[in-house]
Structures are given as structure tokens and as C-alpha cells.
Design a protein around this motif. Structure first.
Motif, mmCIF file in Angstrom:
data_model
loop_
_atom_site.group_PDB
_atom_site.id
_atom_site.type_symbol
_atom_site.label_atom_id
_atom_site.label_comp_id
_atom_site.label_asym_id
_atom_site.label_seq_id
_atom_site.Cartn_x
_atom_site.Cartn_y
_atom_site.Cartn_z
ATOM 1 N N ASP A 90 5.411 -3.423 0.712
ATOM 2 C CA ASP A 90 4.758 -3.152 1.988
ATOM 3 C C ASP A 90 5.649 -2.357 2.944
ATOM 4 O O ASP A 90 5.370 -2.249 4.121
ATOM 5 N N GLY A 91 6.737 -1.811 2.407
ATOM 6 C CA GLY A 91 7.695 -1.076 3.219
ATOM 7 C C GLY A 91 8.979 -1.834 3.458
ATOM 8 O O GLY A 91 10.026 -1.234 3.716
ATOM 9 N N CYS A 145 -2.521 -8.262 -0.011
ATOM 10 C CA CYS A 145 -3.202 -7.585 1.097
ATOM 11 C C CYS A 145 -2.846 -6.106 1.068
ATOM 12 O O CYS A 145 -1.684 -5.747 0.950
ATOM 13 N N THR A 146 -3.845 -5.254 1.160
ATOM 14 C CA THR A 146 -3.608 -3.819 1.155
ATOM 15 C C THR A 146 -3.249 -3.367 2.566
ATOM 16 O O THR A 146 -4.092 -2.894 3.325
ATOM 17 N N CYS A 147 -2.004 -3.567 2.917
ATOM 18 C CA CYS A 147 -1.502 -3.185 4.241
ATOM 19 C C CYS A 147 0.015 -3.167 4.176
ATOM 20 O O CYS A 147 0.610 -3.534 3.161
ATOM 21 N N ASP A 148 0.659 -2.722 5.258
ATOM 22 C CA ASP A 148 2.118 -2.711 5.271
ATOM 23 C C ASP A 148 2.645 -3.964 5.963
ATOM 24 O O ASP A 148 1.880 -4.846 6.376
ATOM 25 N N HIS A 149 3.960 -4.034 6.104
ATOM 26 C CA HIS A 149 4.612 -5.255 6.580
ATOM 27 C C HIS A 149 4.256 -5.595 8.024
ATOM 28 O O HIS A 149 4.268 -6.773 8.413
ATOM 29 N N MET A 150 3.949 -4.593 8.829
ATOM 30 C CA MET A 150 3.606 -4.838 10.224
ATOM 31 C C MET A 150 2.097 -4.952 10.440
ATOM 32 O O MET A 150 1.638 -5.640 11.344
ATOM 33 N N PHE A 164 10.785 5.556 4.045
ATOM 34 C CA PHE A 164 12.075 5.623 3.353
ATOM 35 C C PHE A 164 12.405 4.304 2.670
ATOM 36 O O PHE A 164 12.777 4.266 1.494
ATOM 37 N N PHE A 165 12.228 3.192 3.411
ATOM 38 C CA PHE A 165 12.521 1.888 2.825
ATOM 39 C C PHE A 165 11.525 1.540 1.722
ATOM 40 O O PHE A 165 11.884 0.910 0.722
ATOM 41 N N GLY A 166 10.284 1.952 1.905
ATOM 42 C CA GLY A 166 9.289 1.718 0.875
ATOM 43 C C GLY A 166 9.650 2.405 -0.428
ATOM 44 O O GLY A 166 9.452 1.852 -1.519
ATOM 45 N N GLN A 167 10.195 3.621 -0.322
ATOM 46 C CA GLN A 167 10.613 4.346 -1.515
ATOM 47 C C GLN A 167 11.812 3.675 -2.177
ATOM 48 O O GLN A 167 11.904 3.604 -3.410
ATOM 49 N N ARG A 196 0.864 -1.182 0.000
ATOM 50 C CA ARG A 196 0.000 0.000 0.000
ATOM 51 C C ARG A 196 0.900 1.231 0.000
ATOM 52 O O ARG A 196 2.035 1.195 0.491
ATOM 53 N N PRO A 197 0.416 2.351 -0.550
ATOM 54 C CA PRO A 197 1.194 3.588 -0.523
ATOM 55 C C PRO A 197 1.416 4.032 0.922
ATOM 56 O O PRO A 197 0.505 3.987 1.746
#
Length: 342
Positions: free
Chosen positions: A253-254, A270-275, A240-243, A230-231
């Protein structure tokens, strides 16, 4: 080797039975979708307690127990915090038999896999069946190693990975080069006696050149995977890591890209980040993700039985799990670590 029939209809059936839609498995912002479907939402919303309770009621539990395997720096419980926050309770409420494992946080994949095996054996002896493993992040690499090199096929029926860097992550490579070497963190960790192998073995070079070529899938185990993306807003901890990953590997996911997360049969994003995918957000409830997975695994078990019956008329018409084979001496294979120490 196991053969599967009409997989797409099975997935759709599993999804619809848990009151999910075919393309959007979880409502309220937890979106699990085929890679060619839909754009990612810009924010994740938490489904209400009522929604989760409804999913619990409509989810079917697999016959085999489920083992949850954590990722890098993971644990089972730390004070009031669970690694898979509130996931075990939600699954048990749906009738799923759940065990949580814990492995050395930063040791090598092989060392972590050996510890994982010990606990999976305990689980199989407890239930007298094989298990389904649901693994987050590096836990998926540990489980795959066990499956390929530590006779894991004797104990594991299926492996489902969530945001696992099967092809490594550029974040690990960048971290070693910049934080590890330039900031001397590697030297500090060594001085403190903290293992660093896990960080070195999450790089694309190690995964693609050492781990994957030497760790083939086992034909008696089913492999499934989900990615997450997800953005992320500029104030997000992993922005920063996602970019970095967006420029080098694409949607992510970052910490892990969708490209790297795909292994075996890819079932959705899944529309979510790594955590968030392990429920580490007060604004996001990932319980329905796991309920959707176990519901799918339940249908998956039924499909195996039907397929075996159709190919072997004399086979018994029962959904009882296959018993464990007799224990044999392990054939532990050591993978040479070609990653150069910084």
C-alpha cells in the motif's frame, strides 16, 4: 481457547448483510478480497454519500464497543483533522459505540502499549464490557503487545489490524540506513529529544527476531487482519517507497506489504493505499471498510455464543458481553530491544 465454526459462511453472511458481495466487500473501488481473488484496480473511487448511508442502514453493530488505535506519528485529532477521518461518525450512525485512543507518536511499542492500555481500561469501565480493537499500522503492534504482555485479555475481545507491518517493513529499514544515518536525521531527533524507538522497531529484523517470537497471541482473544494494496502512480507521495517494497516484499500500500499485513485470520485486501484506508483522501471514502468490519464483528459475537451453547448445554442463551474480571496487578514483560542504534 475459543473455537469457531463455518467461518467462511459467517464472513459471507456479514458481507451480504451490508449489501457487499462475497469477494468484493465494498463497492466504489473499496475492494476487500481474498488474497487469491481478483486483480487490484488501478485507481480508487469514492463511494457516494448515498452508498455510505445505505451501508450504515444495513450494518449491524457489535455488542462490545470498538476502540480505534492509530499508527506511527498518529494522533486522535489535530486541528480540523481526525486520524481516522470521519470514521467515528459513520460507525456511531450505525449504532456502534466508538472510542479513539492516542499514544506517544514515536516511542517504543511497549511504551505505546502501556498508554493504550490505560485508555482501553477507561473504555471498559465506561461500558462495563470488553472491547474490540481496530488498529491501523503500528497500532496493531501496540495492541498485540498489550494483549500478550500487559494482561490485555482482561479487556480485549478481538483485535482487527489494518495494514499493520506485523513482520516489519523494508521502508523502515531503508529509512534508517539512508535518511536516518546518511542524512543524520537520527542524531537530529536525539538532539531535539524526540524518541526514535518506533522507527527502529518497525524493521523486519526487529519484528521477526524480537517482537514476534516473544509476543504470542493470547488464546482468549480473536485476531483478524486486513491488508491494503493498489498500484501507485509516479506522482503519488508514496510511489518511491511502494516500488522499494514491490521489489523486496511484493504487493503493498506504499508502506506495508500484504505479506507483512497478514496476522491471525486474514479476512481480505482493501484496494487503497496506506493513508486512504484511514480516509485521508478526498477521492476515497473508507467508511464502508469500517462498517464492514464492525458488521462482521457483530456476526462474530453471535457465532461465539452459538458455539459456546453447542459445547456447553447449560450455558445461558444470551448475547450479553462477558463482564470484566476483577483488576489484578499487571505482569508487565519487557522485551529486550536487540535493534542496534544507528
Amino acid at each position: 481457547m475459543m473455537k469457531y465454526i463455518n467461518r467462511q459462511s459467517l464472513i459471507s453472511s456479514s458481507i451480504s448483510s451490508s449489501s457487499f458481495s462475497c469477494r468484493r466487500i465494498c463497492v466504489g473501488g473499496i475492494s476487500m478480497m481474498n488474497t487469491h481473488h481478483r486483480k487490484m484496480s488501478t485507481a480508487a473511487k469514492s463511494p457516494s454519500t448515498a452508498e455510505v448511508n445505505e451501508a450504515i442502514k444495513k450494518s449491524s453493530a457489535p455488542t462490545f464497543p470498538v476502540v480505534l488505535a492509530h499508527g506511527l506519528l498518529g494522533f486522535d485529532r489535530l486541528g480540523p483533522f481526525d486520524y481516522f477521518m470521519n470514521v467515528k461518525g459513520a460507525l456511531e450512525a450505525a449504532g456502534v459505540k466508538v472510542e479513539i485512543t492516542v499514544v506517544p507518536p514515536t516511542k517504543s511499542i511497549e511504551d505505546r502499549a502501556k498508554r493504550l492500555k490505560e485508555q482501553i481500561i477507561v473504555a471498559t469501565e465506561k461500558y462495563q464490557t470488553k472491547v474490540h480493537v481496530i488498529a491501523h499500522s503500528m497500532g496493531g503492534l501496540d495492541t498485540r503487545f498489550m494483549a500478550s504482555h500487559l494482561d490485555g485479555h482482561k479487556y480485549i475481545r478481538s483485535i482487527t489490524t489494518l495494514a499493520t507491518p506485523h513482520r516489519g517493513s523494508y521502508v523502515a529499514e531503508w529509512g534508517i540506513q539512508n535518511i536516518g544515518v546518511k542524512w543524520k536525521l537520527i542524531n537530529l531527533l536525539k538532539f531535539l529529544g524526540i524518541p526514535i524507538e518506533a522507527f527502529l522497531q518497525l524493521t523486519p529484523q526487529y519484528c521477526n527476531e524480537v517482537l514476534n517470537p516473544n509476543t504470542p497471541d493470547h488464546e482468549d482473544i480473536s485476531y483478524f487482519s486486513y491488508g491494503a494494496a493498489r498500484p501507485l502512480k509516479p506522482y503519488h507521495a508514496m510511489y518511491f517507497f511502494g516500488q522499494l517494497l514491490q521489489r523486496t516484499e511484493g504487493d503493498n500500500d506504499g508502506l506495508v506489504s500484504l505479506t507483512s499485513a497478514k496476522w491471525g485470520e486474514y479476512l481480505g485486501t482493501c484496494t487503497c493505499d496506506h493513508m486512504e484506508i484511514i480516509n485521508w483522501s478526498p477521492f476515497f471514502d473508507a467508511s464502508k471498510i469500517y462498517l464492514g468490519i464492525t458488521d462482521f464483528l457483530s456476526k462474530h459475537e453471535g457465532e461465539i455464543v452459538r458455539n459456546n451453547q453447542s459445547s456447553s448445554p447449560s450455558s445461558p442463551s444470551s448475547s450479553t458481553p462477558s463482564p470484566l474480571p476483577d483488576k489484578q496487578n499487571d505482569n508487565n514483560s519487557n522485551i529486550q530491544n536487540k535493534q542496534e542504534a544507528a
